[in-house]
Motif scaffolding. Structure first.
Motif, PDB file in Angstrom:
ATOM      1  N   UNK A   1       0.769  -0.941   0.169  1.00  0.00           N
ATOM      2  CA  UNK A   1       0.305   0.103   0.011  1.00  0.00           C
ATOM      3  C   UNK A   1       1.157   0.833  -0.299  1.00  0.00           C
ATOM      4  N   UNK A   2       2.038   0.943   0.925  1.00  0.00           N
ATOM      5  CA  UNK A   2       2.393   2.163   0.737  1.00  0.00           C
ATOM      6  C   UNK A   2       3.111   2.592  -0.647  1.00  0.00           C
ATOM      7  N   UNK A   3       3.232   2.026  -1.324  1.00  0.00           N
ATOM      8  CA  UNK A   3       3.659   1.971  -2.741  1.00  0.00           C
ATOM      9  C   UNK A   3       3.115   2.293  -3.906  1.00  0.00           C
ATOM     10  N   UNK A   4       1.750   1.886  -4.253  1.00  0.00           N
ATOM     11  CA  UNK A   4       0.899   2.186  -3.867  1.00  0.00           C
ATOM     12  C   UNK A   4       0.343   3.516  -3.821  1.00  0.00           C
ATOM     13  N   UNK A   5       0.886   3.944  -2.910  1.00  0.00           N
ATOM     14  CA  UNK A   5       0.537   5.551  -2.223  1.00  0.00           C
ATOM     15  C   UNK A   5       1.084   6.673  -2.674  1.00  0.00           C
ATOM     16  N   UNK A   6       3.051   5.944  -3.665  1.00  0.00           N
ATOM     17  CA  UNK A   6       3.769   6.533  -3.898  1.00  0.00           C
ATOM     18  C   UNK A   6       3.496   7.068  -5.340  1.00  0.00           C
ATOM     19  N   UNK A   7       3.116   6.143  -5.690  1.00  0.00           N
ATOM     20  CA  UNK A   7       2.579   5.739  -6.921  1.00  0.00           C
ATOM     21  C   UNK A   7       1.649   7.037  -7.378  1.00  0.00           C
ATOM     22  N   UNK A   8       0.249   6.979  -6.163  1.00  0.00           N
ATOM     23  CA  UNK A   8      -0.739   8.542  -6.676  1.00  0.00           C
ATOM     24  C   UNK A   8      -0.066   9.562  -6.265  1.00  0.00           C
ATOM     25  N   UNK A   9       1.291   9.914  -5.672  1.00  0.00           N
ATOM     26  CA  UNK A   9       1.180  10.563  -5.148  1.00  0.00           C
ATOM     27  C   UNK A   9       1.991  11.978  -6.420  1.00  0.00           C
ATOM     28  N   UNK A  10       2.535  10.502  -7.225  1.00  0.00           N
ATOM     29  CA  UNK A  10       3.580  10.879  -7.794  1.00  0.00           C
ATOM     30  C   UNK A  10       2.960  11.685  -9.554  1.00  0.00           C
ATOM     31  N   UNK A  11       1.404  10.509  -9.416  1.00  0.00           N
ATOM     32  CA  UNK A  11       0.678  11.132 -10.801  1.00  0.00           C
ATOM     33  C   UNK A  11      -0.163  12.279 -10.053  1.00  0.00           C
ATOM     34  N   UNK A  12      -0.595  12.765  -9.214  1.00  0.00           N
ATOM     35  CA  UNK A  12      -1.130  14.400  -8.765  1.00  0.00           C
ATOM     36  C   UNK A  12       0.295  15.268  -8.908  1.00  0.00           C
ATOM     37  N   UNK A  13       1.545  14.362  -8.731  1.00  0.00           N
ATOM     38  CA  UNK A  13       2.614  16.107  -9.085  1.00  0.00           C
ATOM     39  C   UNK A  13       3.369  15.916  -9.998  1.00  0.00           C
ATOM     40  N   UNK A  14       2.675  15.505 -10.868  1.00  0.00           N
ATOM     41  CA  UNK A  14       2.912  15.121 -12.673  1.00  0.00           C
ATOM     42  C   UNK A  14       4.568  14.305 -12.599  1.00  0.00           C
ATOM     43  N   UNK A  15       4.808  13.482 -11.971  1.00  0.00           N
ATOM     44  CA  UNK A  15       5.927  13.128 -12.034  1.00  0.00           C
ATOM     45  C   UNK A  15       5.794  11.923 -13.408  1.00  0.00           C
TER      46      UNK A  15
ATOM     47  N   UNK B   1       6.035   8.949 -15.940  1.00  0.00           N
ATOM     48  CA  UNK B   1       6.109   7.367 -15.706  1.00  0.00           C
ATOM     49  C   UNK B   1       7.734   6.656 -15.152  1.00  0.00           C
ATOM     50  N   UNK B   2       8.820   7.546 -15.899  1.00  0.00           N
ATOM     51  CA  UNK B   2       9.750   6.519 -15.632  1.00  0.00           C
ATOM     52  C   UNK B   2      10.480   6.677 -14.010  1.00  0.00           C
ATOM     53  N   UNK B   3       9.982   7.894 -13.682  1.00  0.00           N
ATOM     54  CA  UNK B   3      10.386   8.544 -12.076  1.00  0.00           C
ATOM     55  C   UNK B   3      10.048   7.785 -11.179  1.00  0.00           C
ATOM     56  N   UNK B   4       8.443   7.408 -11.752  1.00  0.00           N
ATOM     57  CA  UNK B   4       7.636   6.813 -11.006  1.00  0.00           C
ATOM     58  C   UNK B   4       8.087   5.589 -10.856  1.00  0.00           C
ATOM     59  N   UNK B   5       8.641   4.782 -11.663  1.00  0.00           N
ATOM     60  CA  UNK B   5       9.088   3.393 -11.633  1.00  0.00           C
ATOM     61  C   UNK B   5      10.560   2.991 -11.091  1.00  0.00           C
ATOM     62  N   UNK B   6      11.239   3.743 -11.376  1.00  0.00           N
ATOM     63  CA  UNK B   6      12.498   4.138 -10.670  1.00  0.00           C
ATOM     64  C   UNK B   6      11.988   4.085  -8.906  1.00  0.00           C
ATOM     65  N   UNK B   7      11.139   5.010  -8.854  1.00  0.00           N
ATOM     66  CA  UNK B   7      10.404   4.537  -7.524  1.00  0.00           C
ATOM     67  C   UNK B   7       9.802   3.930  -6.425  1.00  0.00           C
ATOM     68  N   UNK B   8       8.606   3.369  -7.435  1.00  0.00           N
ATOM     69  CA  UNK B   8       8.512   1.716  -7.122  1.00  0.00           C
ATOM     70  C   UNK B   8       9.754   0.511  -7.058  1.00  0.00           C
ATOM     71  N   UNK B   9      10.906   0.635  -8.131  1.00  0.00           N
ATOM     72  CA  UNK B   9      12.070   0.038  -7.913  1.00  0.00           C
ATOM     73  C   UNK B   9      12.805  -0.090  -7.207  1.00  0.00           C
TER      74      UNK B   9
END
Length: 334
Positions: A301-315, A317-325
């Motif tokens: 759930x922590x990573x899901x929240x991280x992904x949602x925050x990334x979308x809201x902040x217009x990060x 997809x490559x950056x989102x993927x790095x953060x998740x990894x």
């Protein structure tokens, strides 16, 4: 004579089932004669036009009857696009659109004369009520001398004049091609015609309504097999052909899956939604990471929240993927 005409139309003889578009102006144009009966007959002849339900504003365009059709490709003049399912047709008097028709199970009506009627309609149902009834200013000078400017489709130049005629008294002008009566329920015909204008031309007397919107430009050619008898005109078969009249056939347009893409604000919205959709798909793919072959690990759930925050902040997809990894690596070590 006016009373005779009215009685004739009300009784269903001569003009009632054929056309109700006759008006007093047509009557006033007739030259009176001393012979009242002869004048009345002349009046009735004038109003017995070839208009039918096919030329009404709300005319049907759905297929009717058994119709086989073949339209040959002609280099630089006619080409069918498998991508957009449309016939690309060169416009103007140098064009040549030939249609081979084969009708089956056609009713034999005693003393009837059979013909094929061609009318261009707008494909978009929102604009279909707006008739294609005009040749634009740029192309009207190319019109044949014996044809009015209200005929956007015309017989192929050089055709036998007795084989073709035109109507323009109804809501929609039409081109009529005379054909033989059915033999054993079969009719063969080969009308040949030209499109005077491109689809982008101002081709309607009501152009102020549609303002030449792109959505109103797409056309479909409606062909009806009709029979005219003393009872009026009956529509026996109907078919349609999607057409794209243009100055020149362009190879680039032949491979387009869709004729026109969104523009302006609509284009921005389209691309924004497409980008968000692609990012969402990438996130879905990243939800499951493999620690070993065949053993997926569900994203926390922590990573899901991280992904949602990334979308809201217009990060991206490559950056989102790095953060998740990185987060998953941390969880794996723990």
């Amino acid at each position: 004579p006016p009373n005779l005409i009215q009685q004739n139309m009300e009784s269903g003889h001569g003009g009632n089932s054929v056309s109700t578009s006759w008006n007093e102006q047509k009557f006033k144009q007739l030259e009176p004669t001393e012979d009242v009966e002869k004048w009345a007959e002349l009046c009735l002849t004038k109003i017995q036009s070839n208009e039918s339900i096919s030329t009404k504003q709300n005319a049907l365009i759905e297929d009717l009857g058994t119709v086989h059709m073949e339209i040959p490709d002609v280099k630089n003049l006619v080409c069918y696009s498998q991508s957009n399912k449309t016939y690309h047709v060169k416009s103007g008097r140098g064009g040549h659109f030939s249609i081979h028709l084969h009708y089956e199970n056609v009713e034999q009506i005693p003393n009837a004369k059979y013909f094929i009627r061609a009318i261009p309609f707008r494909s978009n149902s929102a604009f279909r009520h707006i008739a294609v009834d005009k040749i634009c200013e740029n192309h009207k000078s190319n019109c044949a001398e014996d044809v009015t400017n209200c005929q956007p489709i015309q017989a192929l130049p050089g055709s036998t004049s007795s084989d073709y005629s035109y109507t323009c008294e109804g809501d929609r002008p039409s081109l009529i091609f005379k054909c033989a009566n059915p033999v054993g329920g079969t009719v063969f015909a080969n009308p040949e015609l030209i499109f005077m204008c491109n689809d982008s031309c101002v081709n309607s007397s009501q152009s102020q309504v549609i303002k030449n919107k792109e959505a109103a430009r797409d056309l479909v050619l409606i062909l009806t097999l009709e029979a005219k008898s003393q009872e009026g005109i009956r529509v026996l078969a109907r078919s349609k052909i999607p057409v794209w009249p243009k100055a020149n056939i362009c190879p680039r347009d032949l491979v387009k899956a869709e004729r026109r893409k969104p523009k302006g604000a609509a284009a921005q919205k389209f691309h924004r939604e497409k980008r968000l959709s692609e990012e969402q798909n990438e996130l879905e793919e990243s939800k499951k990471l493999k620690t070993c072959p065949g053993e997926p690990l569900e994203m926390s759930n922590l990573i899901k929240n991280l992904a949602e925050q990334a979308i809201r902040n217009k990060i991206s997809s490559a950056q989102v993927s790095d953060l998740i990894t990185k987060e998953m690596e941390v969880q794996t070590r723990q």
